[in-house]
Design a protein around this motif. Structure first.
Motif, PDB file in Angstrom:
ATOM      1  N   SER A  36       0.848  -1.192   0.000  1.00 23.21           N
ATOM      2  CA  SER A  36       0.000   0.000   0.000  1.00 23.21           C
ATOM      3  C   SER A  36       0.885   1.245   0.000  1.00 23.21           C
ATOM      4  O   SER A  36       2.098   1.161   0.182  1.00 23.21           O
ATOM      5  N   MET A  37       0.274   2.386  -0.177  1.00 28.42           N
ATOM      6  CA  MET A  37       1.020   3.646  -0.174  1.00 28.42           C
ATOM      7  C   MET A  37       1.684   3.882   1.181  1.00 28.42           C
ATOM      8  O   MET A  37       2.743   4.487   1.254  1.00 28.42           O
ATOM      9  N   ASP A  38       1.073   3.396   2.253  1.00 23.56           N
ATOM     10  CA  ASP A  38       1.645   3.564   3.594  1.00 23.56           C
ATOM     11  C   ASP A  38       2.987   2.851   3.741  1.00 23.56           C
ATOM     12  O   ASP A  38       3.794   3.216   4.593  1.00 23.56           O
ATOM     13  N   LYS A  39       3.222   1.825   2.928  1.00 29.65           N
ATOM     14  CA  LYS A  39       4.453   1.042   3.021  1.00 29.65           C
ATOM     15  C   LYS A  39       5.557   1.562   2.095  1.00 29.65           C
ATOM     16  O   LYS A  39       6.663   1.045   2.113  1.00 29.65           O
ATOM     17  N   MET A  40       5.265   2.574   1.299  1.00 25.78           N
ATOM     18  CA  MET A  40       6.246   3.099   0.354  1.00 25.78           C
ATOM     19  C   MET A  40       7.327   3.892   1.089  1.00 25.78           C
ATOM     20  O   MET A  40       7.023   4.773   1.882  1.00 25.78           O
ATOM     21  N   GLU A  41       8.572   3.540   0.840  1.00 28.86           N
ATOM     22  CA  GLU A  41       9.715   4.217   1.457  1.00 28.86           C
ATOM     23  C   GLU A  41      10.311   5.280   0.545  1.00 28.86           C
ATOM     24  O   GLU A  41      10.934   6.222   1.026  1.00 28.86           O
ATOM     25  N   SER A  42      10.134   5.129  -0.777  1.00 24.72           N
ATOM     26  CA  SER A  42      10.732   6.068  -1.728  1.00 24.72           C
ATOM     27  C   SER A  42       9.814   6.306  -2.917  1.00 24.72           C
ATOM     28  O   SER A  42       9.065   5.420  -3.316  1.00 24.72           O
ATOM     29  N   LEU A  43       9.917   7.502  -3.467  1.00 27.11           N
ATOM     30  CA  LEU A  43       9.247   7.858  -4.714  1.00 27.11           C
ATOM     31  C   LEU A  43      10.300   8.465  -5.620  1.00 27.11           C
ATOM     32  O   LEU A  43      10.990   9.414  -5.235  1.00 27.11           O
ATOM     33  N   TYR A  44      10.463   7.871  -6.797  1.00 27.09           N
ATOM     34  CA  TYR A  44      11.371   8.389  -7.820  1.00 27.09           C
ATOM     35  C   TYR A  44      10.510   8.985  -8.923  1.00 27.09           C
ATOM     36  O   TYR A  44       9.581   8.339  -9.399  1.00 27.09           O
ATOM     37  N   CYS A  45      10.831  10.187  -9.330  1.00 29.66           N
ATOM     38  CA  CYS A  45      10.061  10.848 -10.381  1.00 29.66           C
ATOM     39  C   CYS A  45      11.010  11.302 -11.471  1.00 29.66           C
ATOM     40  O   CYS A  45      11.807  12.229 -11.271  1.00 29.66           O
ATOM     41  N   GLY A  46      10.939  10.650 -12.621  1.00 23.15           N
ATOM     42  CA  GLY A  46      11.812  10.966 -13.736  1.00 23.15           C
ATOM     43  C   GLY A  46      11.210  11.947 -14.710  1.00 23.15           C
ATOM     44  O   GLY A  46       9.996  12.120 -14.780  1.00 23.15           O
ATOM     45  N   ASN A  47      12.073  12.605 -15.459  1.00 26.89           N
ATOM     46  CA  ASN A  47      11.691  13.540 -16.511  1.00 26.89           C
ATOM     47  C   ASN A  47      11.120  14.845 -15.956  1.00 26.89           C
ATOM     48  O   ASN A  47      10.254  15.453 -16.557  1.00 26.89           O
ATOM     49  N   THR A  48      11.603  15.269 -14.791  1.00 28.64           N
ATOM     50  CA  THR A  48      11.202  16.577 -14.279  1.00 28.64           C
ATOM     51  C   THR A  48      12.109  17.635 -14.883  1.00 28.64           C
ATOM     52  O   THR A  48      13.221  17.348 -15.321  1.00 28.64           O
ATOM     53  N   LEU A  49      11.630  18.842 -14.931  1.00 26.24           N
ATOM     54  CA  LEU A  49      12.411  19.944 -15.502  1.00 26.24           C
ATOM     55  C   LEU A  49      12.939  20.830 -14.379  1.00 26.24           C
ATOM     56  O   LEU A  49      12.197  21.226 -13.489  1.00 26.24           O
ATOM     57  N   THR A  50      14.232  21.134 -14.429  1.00 28.81           N
ATOM     58  CA  THR A  50      14.846  22.066 -13.491  1.00 28.81           C
ATOM     59  C   THR A  50      15.193  23.327 -14.278  1.00 28.81           C
ATOM     60  O   THR A  50      15.930  23.255 -15.252  1.00 28.81           O
ATOM     61  N   PHE A  51      14.620  24.460 -13.845  1.00 23.01           N
ATOM     62  CA  PHE A  51      14.837  25.726 -14.540  1.00 23.01           C
ATOM     63  C   PHE A  51      15.871  26.554 -13.794  1.00 23.01           C
ATOM     64  O   PHE A  51      15.946  26.543 -12.578  1.00 23.01           O
ATOM     65  N   TYR A  52      16.650  27.315 -14.561  1.00 24.86           N
ATOM     66  CA  TYR A  52      17.691  28.154 -14.001  1.00 24.86           C
ATOM     67  C   TYR A  52      17.375  29.626 -14.270  1.00 24.86           C
ATOM     68  O   TYR A  52      16.573  29.950 -15.150  1.00 24.86           O
ATOM     69  N   ASN A  53      18.014  30.512 -13.512  1.00 26.74           N
ATOM     70  CA  ASN A  53      17.752  31.953 -13.627  1.00 26.74           C
ATOM     71  C   ASN A  53      18.039  32.511 -15.009  1.00 26.74           C
ATOM     72  O   ASN A  53      17.430  33.488 -15.423  1.00 26.74           O
TER      73      ASN A  53
END
Length: 119
Positions: A36-53
């Motif tokens: 279940s979600m209560d037992k999840m220790e980690s979440l990996y999220c790929g393809n996120t965008l990091t924006f710079y100034n």
């Protein structure tokens, strides 16, 4: 006849391109694994965008651990996505939602979830 086959083919691929992960899909996968979600220790999220100034960006990934030094992360399913709540000193300091419509695929293990976001 060729026009009918072509029309059905285009309709099939059109629908496939707009399909999305749903809450029911994730609940089913979790149930099949006996977790279940209560037992999840980690979440990996790929393809996120990091924006710079300077206006540039790069594709990266986010990783959330349930216990991360002074911060605690919890993972829950809402009707519209996966919610990550971050707590510090017993108070919620931030919340983030990964909408089901933005998720390309999901990989679930016994104690982790990996999601890949759409481009």
């Amino acid at each position: 006849m060729k026009k009918i086959i072509l029309s059905f083919s285009l309709l099939f691929f059109y629908n496939l391109s707009f399909s999305q992960v749903t809450k029911a899909d994730l609940e089913s996968l979790l149930s099949e694994l006996g977790t279940s979600m209560d037992k999840m220790e980690s979440l990996y999220c790929g393809n996120t965008l990091t924006f710079y100034n300077d206006g540039t960006f790069k594709r990266t990934y986010d990783k959330y651990n349930r216990n991360n030094n002074e911060y605690q992360n919890t993972f829950k399913l809402s009707n519209s996505g996966i919610v990550v709540s971050t707590t510090k000193s017993g108070k919620i300091s931030s919340r983030k939602i990964y909408a089901f419509a933005s998720i390309k695929f999901v990989n679930i293990g016994l104690d982790y979830i990996e999601i890949e976001l759409r481009d």
